[in-house]
Scaffold this active site. Structure first.
Site, PDB file in Angstrom:
ATOM      1  N   ASP A  28       0.861  -1.175   0.000  1.00 53.39           N
ATOM      2  CA  ASP A  28       0.000   0.000   0.000  1.00 53.39           C
ATOM      3  C   ASP A  28       0.902   1.231   0.000  1.00 53.39           C
ATOM      4  O   ASP A  28       1.843   1.334   0.797  1.00 53.39           O
ATOM      5  CB  ASP A  28      -0.916   0.001   1.227  1.00 53.39           C
ATOM      6  CG  ASP A  28      -2.041  -1.035   1.097  1.00 53.39           C
ATOM      7  OD1 ASP A  28      -2.183  -1.617   0.008  1.00 53.39           O
ATOM      8  OD2 ASP A  28      -2.753  -1.270   2.090  1.00 53.39           O
ATOM      9  N   GLU A  84     -13.585  -5.003  -1.828  1.00 47.38           N
ATOM     10  CA  GLU A  84     -13.345  -4.905  -0.390  1.00 47.38           C
ATOM     11  C   GLU A  84     -14.648  -5.187   0.321  1.00 47.38           C
ATOM     12  O   GLU A  84     -15.636  -4.471   0.144  1.00 47.38           O
ATOM     13  CB  GLU A  84     -12.813  -3.509  -0.049  1.00 47.38           C
ATOM     14  CG  GLU A  84     -11.446  -3.261  -0.680  1.00 47.38           C
ATOM     15  CD  GLU A  84     -11.009  -1.806  -0.617  1.00 47.38           C
ATOM     16  OE1 GLU A  84     -11.843  -0.935  -0.283  1.00 47.38           O
ATOM     17  OE2 GLU A  84      -9.840  -1.553  -0.907  1.00 47.38           O
TER      18      GLU A  84
END
Lengths: 304, 239
Positions: free
Chosen positions: A27, A146
């Site tokens: 990330d 997600e």
């Protein structure tokens, strides 16, 4: 036309399952590699290309970069990181975060990405997945989903890095995304992400058994056993790992490295709040899986 | 190795696929790779790489629209090394059954067929195949069919990265130099037909083993230049 119908039979070996991919997920916020819990509370660990290079050399099968802020400033910085990575690293690189148009996709592919991960824009406008697959090929398009578990046991899709609920059912969206031309699905459990409590096996299995394309399980790995569980019980076709790998490398990389401004790893050294994540190297993970009859790519004949 | 002028590689650009990784791998191997849409540049290069992802029919239409189909056939006939990768391998064949029937470049006789999903040892082997898989040397017993090809020196069973739903079925099994198993299918993953090499995997995304493919290409081009003669037709299997 004459075909080779029988020609290759002489070489037939006992069919074995294809090797399973282990994929470090990085990330990225601005120029930095970050890691949080439930995709929040981000901490800086270092420079992404340095971690990426280490993972490449230690047997990563692919890499995933997700721009977790996706601001204009972040985008330029991300492209620079992608370019830098693509010059040094010769395994597939998937890049996601804030990609909203075909031009956005073209730009990250030109910078050196092999595939793109689409989330927010895809769920808001599913035809974006179809257009992207037509333009760049299904094999270039990963749809990132997600999920957050609901009280009835179903899962709701979230966007904007787990910040925004959509009201969309994860399973329905997964099936639709595959029909629209996605080549793979990256399925992240927001509930488990960063916690080290293990993958959401139910989420992974439901999606993996509902779609004809490969599912990359993401979110929750804290120990090697979790990786095994999500493959065997979760039916994952590939596994994305972050904290386990990042914390191991952050704590073991050369001590002469200048940490000032590079990464805040004091919290890692203290072990505060991350006790459930037990760091491991890719080699340790693959060896462990191999010993349990899970086939991984586990050799590099040139480098070895 | 003489390094006076790097061999010039034309990476064929027909508007589909990631060419960046191919040019980076070429650069890493000391090759001067230029992405081009020009048939003249393709014909003039020391070697030609035909990469590509996407649909077969669209790709053939794009090649034809730019006059690249004839340029590639010219390259194949001229003896200049031609490397087809992934969709680029499939485009070399006579025809494909991807979403209908499409004529290919017909540089290598044979067809392109779909992989079938299967279950092996309780695990679904989904299509497309997206993973690293092994290349097994194929050919008459005892013969090193990789010698003199860009797979030269790589160990039998080397792992490379695959990302595909279809595979090639050459009519002449003697051009097949490597096979790969996926699910219940054993398919041709690399072929050598005269000056034409092609593989279903992506060497430019296959780590150091994959880079060795590009280094082999570079060595071969340097040797050919040093001898100041045509690049010999490698691929013992096809002769």
């Amino acid at each position: 036309m004459v075909t080779e119908a029988n020609a290759l039979e002489g070489s037939a070996r006992t069919a074995v399952g294809a090797p399973l991919r282990i994929i470090p997920r990085l990330d990225i916020k601005g120029p930095n590699l970050v890691k949080g819990v439930h995709l929040e509370g981000l901490r800086v660990l270092g420079k992404p290309h340095e971690f990426a290079r280490y993972y490449y050399e230690s047997g990563a099968d692919e890499l995933i970069y997700i721009d977790v802020v996706a601001s204009l400033y972040g985008r330029n910085s991300l492209l620079h990181t992608v370019e830098q990575t693509a010059r040094e690293i010769f395994i597939p690189l998937t890049v996601g975060g804030g990609l909203r148009t075909l031009d956005d996709i073209r730009t990250v592919l030109r910078a050196g990405a092999d595939k793109v991960a689409l989330n927010t824009a895809a769920i808001q406008s599913p035809s974006f997945v179809r257009d992207a697959a037509r333009k760049f090929g299904s094999s270039t398009v990963v749809v990132s989903i997600e999920g957050v578990r609901q009280s009835d046991g179903s899962y709701e899709a979230y966007v904007d890095n787990g910040r925004e609920p959509t009201g969309v059912n994860v399973l329905e969206w997964a099936v639709r995304a595959a029909e629209l031309g996605a080549g793979e699905l990256l399925v992240t459990s927001i509930d488990r992400e960063g916690t080290g409590e293990g993958f959401d096996l139910s989420l992974t299995r439901q999606v993996a058994e509902s779609v004809p394309i490969q599912v990359i399980a993401c979110g929750g790995a804290g120990r090697i056993e979790h990786v095994h569980d999500v493959i065997v019980d979760g039916r994952a076709d590939a596994v994305a790992l972050a904290s386990m790998l990042h914390y191991d490398y952050a704590l073991t990389r050369p001590v002469d490295h200048d940490f000032s401004g590079e990464g805040n790893i004091e919290y890692l050294r203290s072990g505060r709040g991350f006790g459930r994540v037990h760091g491991a190297t890719l080699g340790e993970i693959k060896t462990w899986l191999h010993e349990r009859d899970i086939v991984c790519r586990h050799e590099d004949p040139i480098r070895a | 190795m003489p390094e006076a002028v790097s061999p010039r590689i034309a990476v064929v650009d027909f508007g589909m696929g990631n060419l960046h990784s191919v040019t980076q791998a070429c650069a890493q191997a000391g090759l001067d790779a230029a992405v081009t849409t020009s048939p003249a540049a393709v014909v003039a290069a020391d070697a030609v790489v035909l990469p590509g992802v996407g649909a077969f029919g669209d790709a053939m239409a794009a090649l034809k629209a730019r006059g690249l189909d004839d340029a590639l056939r010219h390259v194949a006939a001229s003896g200049t090394p031609l490397v087809g990768i992934c969709l680029g391998m499939q485009l070399l064949m006579t025809e494909s059954r991807e979403f209908g029937r499409f004529q290919g470049l017909d540089i290598v006789t044979g067809e392109v067929a779909w992989l079938e999903p299967s279950v092996v040892a309780g695990r679904a082997q989904k299509v497309p195949q997206v993973n690293w898989n092994r290349l097994h040397r194929f050919g008459s017993a005892g013969a090193d069919t990789w010698a003199g090809t860009v797979l030269d020196g790589l160990p039998d069973g080397v792992s490379m990265y695959f990302l595909h739903s279809l595979y090639v079925r050459p009519a002449d099994p003697r051009v097949v130099i490597a096979t790969t198993g996926y699910g219940t299918t054993e398919f041709c993953s690399a072929l050598q037909c005269g000056n034409v090499f092609a593989c279903q995997c992506h060497p430019e995304r296959s780590g150091s083993a994959g880079l060795e493919v590009y280094r082999n290409l570079a060595r071969r081009l340097h040797r050919a230049r040093a001898r100041k003669e045509d690049v010999p037709h490698a691929g013992t299997a096809s002769q």
